[in-house]
Design a protein around this motif. Structure first.
Motif, PDB file in Angstrom:
ATOM      1  N   LEU A 228       0.840  -1.202   0.000  1.00 28.54           N
ATOM      2  CA  LEU A 228       0.000   0.000   0.000  1.00 28.54           C
ATOM      3  C   LEU A 228       0.873   1.249   0.000  1.00 28.54           C
ATOM      4  O   LEU A 228       1.868   1.305   0.714  1.00 28.54           O
ATOM      5  CB  LEU A 228      -0.906   0.014   1.239  1.00 28.54           C
ATOM      6  CG  LEU A 228      -1.880  -1.148   1.374  1.00 28.54           C
ATOM      7  CD1 LEU A 228      -2.890  -0.879   2.486  1.00 28.54           C
ATOM      8  CD2 LEU A 228      -2.613  -1.421   0.069  1.00 28.54           C
ATOM      9  N   LYS A 241      -9.727   6.781  -0.495  1.00 23.20           N
ATOM     10  CA  LYS A 241     -10.102   5.637   0.356  1.00 23.20           C
ATOM     11  C   LYS A 241     -11.095   4.734  -0.365  1.00 23.20           C
ATOM     12  O   LYS A 241     -10.992   3.510  -0.308  1.00 23.20           O
ATOM     13  CB  LYS A 241     -10.783   6.133   1.639  1.00 23.20           C
ATOM     14  CG  LYS A 241      -9.865   6.835   2.597  1.00 23.20           C
ATOM     15  CD  LYS A 241     -10.662   7.275   3.823  1.00 23.20           C
ATOM     16  CE  LYS A 241      -9.833   8.190   4.674  1.00 23.20           C
ATOM     17  NZ  LYS A 241     -10.565   8.719   5.818  1.00 23.20           N
ATOM     18  N   MET A 244      -9.354   2.717  -2.963  1.00 23.08           N
ATOM     19  CA  MET A 244      -8.520   1.674  -2.362  1.00 23.08           C
ATOM     20  C   MET A 244      -9.382   0.532  -1.840  1.00 23.08           C
ATOM     21  O   MET A 244      -9.028  -0.652  -1.967  1.00 23.08           O
ATOM     22  CB  MET A 244      -7.675   2.274  -1.228  1.00 23.08           C
ATOM     23  CG  MET A 244      -6.650   1.328  -0.671  1.00 23.08           C
ATOM     24  SD  MET A 244      -5.513   0.704  -1.937  1.00 23.08           S
ATOM     25  CE  MET A 244      -4.292   2.001  -1.989  1.00 23.08           C
ATOM     26  N   THR A 245     -10.538   0.873  -1.265  1.00 25.50           N
ATOM     27  CA  THR A 245     -11.450  -0.162  -0.778  1.00 25.50           C
ATOM     28  C   THR A 245     -11.893  -1.054  -1.936  1.00 25.50           C
ATOM     29  O   THR A 245     -11.867  -2.286  -1.846  1.00 25.50           O
ATOM     30  CB  THR A 245     -12.690   0.484  -0.110  1.00 25.50           C
ATOM     31  OG1 THR A 245     -12.232   1.276   0.972  1.00 25.50           O
ATOM     32  CG2 THR A 245     -13.668  -0.566   0.392  1.00 25.50           C
ATOM     33  N   GLY A 363      -4.266  -0.825  12.200  1.00 27.36           N
ATOM     34  CA  GLY A 363      -3.910  -0.861  10.777  1.00 27.36           C
ATOM     35  C   GLY A 363      -2.454  -1.209  10.528  1.00 27.36           C
ATOM     36  O   GLY A 363      -2.017  -1.291   9.381  1.00 27.36           O
ATOM     37  N   PHE A 371       1.003   5.087   8.711  1.00 30.18           N
ATOM     38  CA  PHE A 371      -0.377   5.164   8.218  1.00 30.18           C
ATOM     39  C   PHE A 371      -1.316   5.797   9.249  1.00 30.18           C
ATOM     40  O   PHE A 371      -2.435   6.153   8.927  1.00 30.18           O
ATOM     41  CB  PHE A 371      -0.907   3.774   7.867  1.00 30.18           C
ATOM     42  CG  PHE A 371      -0.274   3.139   6.647  1.00 30.18           C
ATOM     43  CD1 PHE A 371       0.333   3.911   5.670  1.00 30.18           C
ATOM     44  CD2 PHE A 371      -0.302   1.767   6.473  1.00 30.18           C
ATOM     45  CE1 PHE A 371       0.905   3.325   4.551  1.00 30.18           C
ATOM     46  CE2 PHE A 371       0.260   1.167   5.360  1.00 30.18           C
ATOM     47  CZ  PHE A 371       0.872   1.949   4.394  1.00 30.18           C
ATOM     48  N   SER A 383      -5.796   4.046  11.458  1.00 29.49           N
ATOM     49  CA  SER A 383      -5.065   4.041  10.191  1.00 29.49           C
ATOM     50  C   SER A 383      -5.791   4.888   9.152  1.00 29.49           C
ATOM     51  O   SER A 383      -7.024   4.952   9.126  1.00 29.49           O
ATOM     52  CB  SER A 383      -4.976   2.600   9.679  1.00 29.49           C
ATOM     53  OG  SER A 383      -4.512   2.590   8.352  1.00 29.49           O
ATOM     54  N   TYR A 385      -6.065   3.974   6.359  1.00 32.56           N
ATOM     55  CA  TYR A 385      -6.761   2.949   5.581  1.00 32.56           C
ATOM     56  C   TYR A 385      -7.875   2.265   6.382  1.00 32.56           C
ATOM     57  O   TYR A 385      -8.327   1.176   6.007  1.00 32.56           O
ATOM     58  CB  TYR A 385      -5.753   1.889   5.107  1.00 32.56           C
ATOM     59  CG  TYR A 385      -4.804   2.391   4.046  1.00 32.56           C
ATOM     60  CD1 TYR A 385      -5.269   2.809   2.805  1.00 32.56           C
ATOM     61  CD2 TYR A 385      -3.430   2.458   4.272  1.00 32.56           C
ATOM     62  CE1 TYR A 385      -4.411   3.269   1.823  1.00 32.56           C
ATOM     63  CE2 TYR A 385      -2.555   2.909   3.294  1.00 32.56           C
ATOM     64  CZ  TYR A 385      -3.050   3.312   2.076  1.00 32.56           C
ATOM     65  OH  TYR A 385      -2.190   3.765   1.100  1.00 32.56           O
ATOM     66  N   THR A 388     -11.056   1.096   4.545  1.00 30.97           N
ATOM     67  CA  THR A 388     -10.705   0.023   3.611  1.00 30.97           C
ATOM     68  C   THR A 388     -10.506  -1.293   4.357  1.00 30.97           C
ATOM     69  O   THR A 388     -10.983  -2.349   3.946  1.00 30.97           O
ATOM     70  CB  THR A 388      -9.398   0.391   2.866  1.00 30.97           C
ATOM     71  OG1 THR A 388      -9.638   1.570   2.130  1.00 30.97           O
ATOM     72  CG2 THR A 388      -8.939  -0.714   1.950  1.00 30.97           C
TER      73      THR A 388
END
Ligand code: SF4
Ligand code: SF4
Length: 418
Positions: A228, A241, A244-245, A363, A371, A383, A385, A388
């Motif tokens: 990532l 986001k 990315m998900t 995360g 992150f 995170s 992320y 995701t």
């Protein structure tokens, strides 16, 4: 360990030392990222080593010298002994490691093998763009049992978007030529690996299914890692986001639809193992990682933290600690490193109360503490992320329940305390 040990740093921040809690520095496994060359024969536009904020390489030698190799080998052997380490993984990194002359490379492998002979398990692994692989290199890999990971971003049109040479030309064809040479050497038993692994840097604008299909069906690959991008809360773009998900959920679907147990995506397998349990997997990511440590050694012998912090926290690479005059324990007790590590242990209250925390741990399992970083809250954030990861873990639970795993069992795994 007392503060006197740290006085060899003529340093700033000595006052901070006494406030740093002391943790036992013992590990089962040690990963050392060795910057054996700090030059590259190609020039990927996204390269975190040459083309982002941290340009330390300009001050460092192009290649690790014989003298630095010897000092590095002694340093790692001493660190492993002091830390009670049972397994050492040496990651030969660059730049491009194969820019080192073959004779120096062989000598280096032999110095490391001799110095680390007392450690039960030692692995040498090289991360490469594969463009320089030839039969002589393959013989060297076989002789020193060097494992190979190739940087490959998918089909030609994806790979060549960022991975270009110094004239801006795509490098896909040269990388695939190197990959094919390795696969041929495995097929005719000159190499005894199970296969070749690739690392793909995720671009969420690209089609995850097309990349996975290319790796598995066109190239016959079994082992892959999707890295990532290194972003944090201060530099994430709108819509990122969601993209990315979509990317990771599609990748997971493609992987599970294939249903080939020999095809591995690194953190999918690890997350599922944490979710479902198993002999080698404890009940939380924190426990899984507690016995591991990772650090970087530059071509001049300078010691730094894990290499993926290079651009977010460049000052952590400037402590002045060098393999010639510093032990690993002294490095970890340095005020900058120690304060950073303590701060990175923070978890946001959302993570503390999150149902996924045993697997996700803020995360960190898909990357690093970077992150979670923001200028305003340091590491005290979920995170970047987070959304995701929640979507991905939900998909994993659905997948597991669909394969007959009891939901109560999964709930039990998720509710265990670290
Ligand atoms: S091959 Fe690796 S080191 Fe070389 S430019 Fe590309 S990302 Fe950077
Ligand atoms: S990052 Fe998100 S999913 Fe992970 S533990 Fe924190 S709140 Fe939960």
């Amino acid at each position: 360990m007392n503060t006197q040990v740290l006085n060899f740093y003529p340093s700033k921040r000595a006052a901070a030392v006494s406030s740093v809690p002391e943790r036992e520095l013992k590990w089962d496994r040690m990963e050392v990222i060795l910057k054996i060359t700090e030059r590259c024969n190609i020039n990927c536009t996204y390269c975190y080593f040459f083309n982002l904020q941290n340009d330390d390489y300009k001050q460092h030698p192009a290649y690790m010298s014989a003298d630095t190799i010897a000092a590095t080998a002694s340093f790692i052997a001493q660190a492993a002994k002091q830390g009670g380490v049972q397994e050492v993984q040496l990651d030969l990194h660059g730049g491009e490691p194969m820019m080192m002359k073959k004779a120096r490379f062989e000598e280096m492998c032999s110095v490391f093998q001799e110095a680390l002979a007392g450690i039960p398990k030692v692995r040498i692994v090289m991360q490469t763009n594969a463009t320089l692989i030839d039969d002589e290199w393959i013989s060297i890999f076989a002789k020193y049992d060097v494992g190979i990971g190739i940087s490959l971003d998918g089909p030609k049109e994806y790979h060549d978007k960022f991975r270009v040479d110094h004239q801006g030309r795509g490098t896909y064809d040269s990388t695939i030529a190197g990959l094919r040479k390795l696969q041929a050497a495995i097929a005719d038993k000159r190499l005894t690996y199970g296969g070749v692994g690739v690392i793909c840097v995720v671009d969420p604008e690209q089609d995850a299914r097309a990349i996975f299909s290319h790796f598995v069906h066109d190239l016959g690959l079994k082992t892959m890692h999707f890295l990532l991008p290194m972003i944090d809360h201060d530099n994430i773009k709108p819509g990122y986001k969601e993209k990315m998900t979509h990317y990771l959920c599609e990748l997971f679907s493609a992987w599970t639809e294939l249903g080939d147990p020999q095809v591995t995506i690194r953190y999918f397998r690890r997350m599922l193992a944490l979710l479902l349990g198993g002999e080698k997997f404890p009940e939380s990511y924190t426990k899984l990682m507690a016995n591991n440590t990772a650090y970087t050694i530059a071509s001049n012998g300078d010691i730094g933290p894990a290499d993926d912090l290079r651009n977010t926290f460049p000052h952590l690479f400037w402590t002045g600690a060098n393999v010639r005059d510093t032990t690993l324990e002294e490095f970890y007790r340095h005020p900058e490193i120690s304060s950073h590590n303590e701060a990175a242990l923070q978890r946001h209250e959302t993570c503390d109360s999150c149902c996924w925390s045993q697997i996700c741990d803020g995360g960190d399992f898909v990357g690093t503490e970077a992150f979670r970083y923001s200028r305003s809250n340091a590491f005290n954030n979920p995170s970047v992320y987070c959304d995701t990861l929640q979507a991905l873990m939900t998909k994993m639970v659905e997948f597991s329940v669909g394969r007959g795993v009891s939901f109560d069992y999964i709930a039990h795994r998720l509710n265990q305390t670290a």
